[in-house]
Every structure is written in C-alpha cells, then in structure tokens.
Design an enzyme around this catalytic site. Structure first.
Site, PDB file in Angstrom:
ATOM      1  CB  CYS A  37      -4.459  -7.574   4.598  1.00  0.00           C
ATOM      2  SG  CYS A  37      -4.313  -6.537   3.140  1.00  0.00           S
TER       3      CYS A  37
ATOM      4  CD  GLU B 226      -5.127 -16.591 -20.843  1.00  0.00           C
ATOM      5  OE1 GLU B 226      -5.522 -15.425 -20.806  1.00  0.00           O
ATOM      6  OE2 GLU B 226      -4.081 -16.982 -20.278  1.00  0.00           O
TER       7      GLU B 226
ATOM      8  CB  CYS C 217      -3.390  -3.613 -15.067  1.00  0.00           C
ATOM      9  SG  CYS C 217      -2.248  -4.800 -15.777  1.00  0.00           S
TER      10      CYS C 217
ATOM     11  CG  ASP D 261      -7.590  -7.310 -19.790  1.00  0.00           C
ATOM     12  OD1 ASP D 261      -6.743  -6.530 -19.306  1.00  0.00           O
ATOM     13  OD2 ASP D 261      -8.443  -7.890 -19.101  1.00  0.00           O
TER      14      ASP D 261
ATOM     15  CB  CYS E 102      -0.903   0.013   1.228  1.00  0.00           C
ATOM     16  SG  CYS E 102      -2.208  -1.196   1.144  1.00  0.00           S
TER      17      CYS E 102
HETATM   18  N1  SAH Z   1      -9.279 -10.505 -19.854  1.00  0.00           N
HETATM   19  C1  SAH Z   1      -9.137 -11.329 -18.702  1.00  0.00           C
HETATM   20  C2  SAH Z   1      -7.694 -11.601 -18.289  1.00  0.00           C
HETATM   21  C3  SAH Z   1      -6.769 -10.411 -18.246  1.00  0.00           C
HETATM   22  S1  SAH Z   1      -5.225 -10.681 -17.448  1.00  0.00           S
HETATM   23  C4  SAH Z   1      -9.939 -10.780 -17.553  1.00  0.00           C
HETATM   24  O1  SAH Z   1     -10.437  -9.647 -17.590  1.00  0.00           O
HETATM   25  O2  SAH Z   1     -10.124 -11.486 -16.551  1.00  0.00           O
HETATM   26  C5  SAH Z   1      -4.144 -11.012 -18.751  1.00  0.00           C
HETATM   27  C6  SAH Z   1      -4.245 -12.424 -19.292  1.00  0.00           C
HETATM   28  O3  SAH Z   1      -3.300 -12.536 -20.360  1.00  0.00           O
HETATM   29  C7  SAH Z   1      -3.897 -13.541 -18.310  1.00  0.00           C
HETATM   30  O4  SAH Z   1      -4.943 -14.475 -18.283  1.00  0.00           O
HETATM   31  C8  SAH Z   1      -2.613 -14.162 -18.879  1.00  0.00           C
HETATM   32  O5  SAH Z   1      -2.541 -15.571 -18.672  1.00  0.00           O
HETATM   33  C9  SAH Z   1      -2.758 -13.840 -20.355  1.00  0.00           C
HETATM   34  N2  SAH Z   1      -1.520 -13.772 -21.147  1.00  0.00           N
HETATM   35  C10 SAH Z   1      -0.291 -13.343 -20.756  1.00  0.00           C
HETATM   36  N3  SAH Z   1       0.559 -13.343 -21.795  1.00  0.00           N
HETATM   37  C11 SAH Z   1      -0.143 -13.755 -22.884  1.00  0.00           C
HETATM   38  C12 SAH Z   1       0.176 -13.954 -24.255  1.00  0.00           C
HETATM   39  N4  SAH Z   1       1.403 -13.701 -24.707  1.00  0.00           N
HETATM   40  N5  SAH Z   1      -0.790 -14.375 -25.085  1.00  0.00           N
HETATM   41  C13 SAH Z   1      -2.047 -14.642 -24.629  1.00  0.00           C
HETATM   42  N6  SAH Z   1      -2.413 -14.474 -23.332  1.00  0.00           N
HETATM   43  C14 SAH Z   1      -1.478 -14.046 -22.475  1.00  0.00           C
END
Ligand code: SAH
Length: 406
Positions: A111, A285, A360, A333, A37
């Site tokens: 926490c 994914e 993020c 994402d 934090c």
């Molecule tokens: N869209 C989802 C997950 C986002 S987190 C949600 O909102 O819950 C990012 C995701 O990307 C994770 O699940 C991770 O396993 C995946 N990831 C990481 N590197 C990647 C890659 N090179 N190709 C495909 N997926 C990947």
C-alpha cells in the site's frame, strides 16, 4: 487506508504523468475497490488546497486559519497496518482489507500509505499459513483461526509489534510459527496473540498472550519515549504528529505555573510533552490499556507532575469541577465524533484561560467551537495539519481563549 502498487511502480508512473495535467498523481490497482484514498487521482498539492478550503469553510468564520502543514514525504507514513485474513471460493488465502462498505476481502500486497516493512511481514504470514495448516477465520461459520494481523512500528526506534488476532486461544505449533516468522523478519521485536472469540466487527478482543518479546513497542516523540501496547491509540503519522504537538504547545503558551488537563489523552503523549512547561498535568482517558501505558510512560520519562485517570472525559471533568478543581489550560483531543455535552458543560464551570482543541474532524470542531462560543470562548487561531495524505481526512489544532487573544 489505501493499498497499492510498490513505490518503484508509482514513481515511474508519476514520471510519465508529469507531461499531462495529472502531474504528480500516482496509481494503485486497488483504487476505488479499497476506498481509503479518496484523493489518489489528485496531485498532493491539490489535495492540500482542498483540505485548506475545507477547514477555511468550516472554521474560517470563527478565527484565522493558517496555511496547512503538508507532508514532505507523503508515502508510507502509516506506522500502523491492519490486514484482515480470509479465503476465496477456491481456497486461496487472502489478506488485505474489506472492500468499502462490504465484508468482502480484497487481497493486498502493498500500500502507498503503509509502512513497507509491515506490508512485507503480512505477506510472509500469508505465505506461512498453508505449511502450518492454519486456517483463516470464517466470519459466517465462526470456523478457523486467524482473523487479523495488526502491525505497529516505532519509526524512531525501529521496534515492531505483530499482533495475531485469533478466533480461539489454541494456536497450534505456536513456538515453531514464532521461530519461522522471526527467521524471515528478525526486525520484529514482539509478537502478541490477541484472542477475539466474538462474532463482531471489532478487530481486537480482550485477552492477550505474549508469544515473543515484551508485548509492546516503544517510540520516541518530542524527545520523550512512549510505550505503546496493542490496544492503545497512537497517532499513525509520527512525523506530522511532532509538528502538531509543537504547535499545540506554542498555542498553549505555558509558563511553568499552570495546572493543565490533557483530555482524551491516549498514552499521555500531549500531557507529557507539556509536563516540563507546566506545574501539574492531569490526563484522562477511557481506554484502560492506554491509561496503563500512560502511567508507565510518565515514570519512564521521570515526570512526577503528571497523573492519569481512567474515565469518560466529560464525567471526569464534571466531577473535578464539582470538587473545586482548577485548570488554567485544557488540551482536548476527542475522537471524530467530537466532544460531549458534559465535557462542554464542565469547561463552562472550570473556565480555563485557554483551550487547545486538537481535532481529526473539522465538522465536529466547528460544532464545538459554536458551543464553546456560547460559553464565552473565542477561537483565536487554527492550524490545519495533513496527517493523512491521499485521504480526505484532515487534522487541525485550534486555540480558544476567554479573552479572544493568544
Ligand atoms: N491525545 C492522544 C489520543 C487522541 S485519540 C494522542 O494524541 O495520541 C482520542 C482518544 O480518546 C483515544 O485514546 C480514545 O480511547 C479516547 N476516548 C474516546 N472516547 C473517550 C471518552 N468519552 N472519554 C475519554 N477518552 C475517550
């Protein structure tokens, strides 16, 4: 992740501090040692201002940045809690987190950010180890059994998964341990043993054995039910996630006719939220457990226009583009490191009308907006969302379009 005092303590402390200019700040005995934090000594509204400024500075030159969506209740929002187990020099069992930048374990009882039930379960497990003669794992010698405990709670369903990460497959008195834990916490719906025999800083190993229940939990988001297993990614703050996804859908402007790619799709949450508003959805994914969850999730939600592939998102998209694949809208994402060169290259061939980028990390978002700009995409609107109160992290969803309009 920050650990701290109980809610009652910080609320009363909060009251006394209202007289000072440190209004609405909270205290935690592990502040600084834990390092999670970074903003603990700042009032919540000040944190939001800082995050707004951060996104404005990085993204403002590309498009308009909306006011950040803050949390109504910025405490105990984390549905996933992780504790590392160790012993101190006197043999006392510790469970908590690594001191920032070290492998020294700080013992934590509760926490401010974590789900309170999860914290209580971890304390119960810590208290049970002695009578069950279970030794904590020693990173240097590789001796001992229990390495980590991971807990996930479905906020909407109340389902709870406990993952016991062990350094070897044999769990002595396994059945009695499960029975005793369930007696204290009948709210637990599944217990999984994850075996991690490697000398690694990775928490989870490959192999798993279900000790109790179904081996996964379910949660509900945006009217859909999602199965989540121990190794799959799932957003840690479900309340803010609903807002984030709704905003992503609004920006995508789906009409029911589109072919949509959900890249970096995890267990398929974004794609499935879009599925009722589009013709066809393709999810990609890298994590195979997440893809398995996604396929089951589509079936359980009776969605027939969605398919999932286990692959690197960039590679998949390049192959898809090379095979004349089409995409009208791409949701992306990626992890904190942002997208890849191959992914951006594939987008430049596929040329979707709109890209909805969920990020993020505003720094890599800015970098990727710059790269996508060179491919003819204009950022139109960015919505910051606070998913991680008291930490410096900030989530954003950003619309890009070929014509620079919504
Ligand atoms: N869209 C989802 C997950 C986002 S987190 C949600 O909102 O819950 C990012 C995701 O990307 C994770 O699940 C991770 O396993 C995946 N990831 C990481 N590197 C990647 C890659 N090179 N190709 C495909 N997926 C990947």
């Amino acid at each position: 992740m920050e650990k701290g005092k109980k809610k009652e303590n910080f609320e009363s402390r909060g009251k006394t501090e209202q007289k000072s200019d440190r209004k609405n700040t909270v205290s935690c005995q592990n502040f600084k040692k834990c390092g999670g934090c970074k903003y603990l000594n700042l009032p919540y509204d000040k944190q939001l201002k800082i995050k707004q400024r951060m996104v404005q500075e990085l993204i403002g030159k590309y498009c308009k940045v909306n006011p950040i969506k803050g949390m109504k209740q910025p405490f105990h929002y984390r549905n996933k809690v992780h504790a590392v187990f160790d012993r101190d020099s006197r043999g006392n069992i510790l469970s908590g987190i690594y001191k920032e930048g070290t492998h020294q374990v700080i013992s934590i009882d509760s926490c401010l950010l974590e789900d309170e039930t999860a914290d209580r379960i971890i304390l119960t497990i810590r208290g049970m180890l002695k009578s069950f003669k279970i030794k904590t794992y020693d990173e240097d010698s590789g001796y001992g059994l229990l390495r980590h405990v991971l807990i996930r709670r479905g906020f909407a369903t109340g389902q709870i998964m406990v993952v016991l990460v062990t350094g070897s497959p044999i769990f002595p008195s396994k059945n009695n341990f499960v029975k005793a834990l369930l007696k204290e916490h009948p709210e637990i719906t599944t217990i999984v043993q994850n075996i991690n025999e490697k000398r690694t800083s990775m928490v989870l190993g490959e192999r798993e054995q279900v000790m109790y229940g179904r081996g996964y939990i379910e949660d509900r988001l945006c009217g859909l039910t999602f199965r989540i297993s121990s190794k799959s990614f799932y957003q840690v703050n479900p309340v803010q996630t609903e807002y984030l996804y709704k905003k992503a859908m609004e920006l995508a402007g789906l009409t029911g006719k589109e072919t949509v790619i959900d890249a970096y799709c995890g267990i398929g949450t974004i794609g499935m939220t879009a599925a009722l508003k589009a013709r066809r959805i393709i999810g990609v994914e890298l994590n195979k457990d997440a893809v398995k969850d996604a396929i089951v999730n589509a079936k359980n939600n009776h969605l027939e226009n969605i398919e999932f592939y286990c692959n690197d998102a960039g590679k998949f998209m390049e192959d898809y583009a090379a095979n004349n694949g089409k995409a009208d809208v791409v949701f992306m994402d990626p992890p904190r490191s942002g997208s890849s060169e191959s992914f951006i290259h594939a987008l430049s061939i596929l040329k979707p009308e709109r890209i909805v980028y969920i990020s993020c990390n505003p720094e890599t978002l800015a970098r990727d907006l710059e790269l996508l700009g060179k491919e003819g995409y204009k950022a139109v609107e960015c919505q910051p969302v606070d998913m991680f109160g008291w930490t410096e992290h900030v989530e954003s969803v950003c619309l890009l379009s070929k014509r620079g309009v919504k």
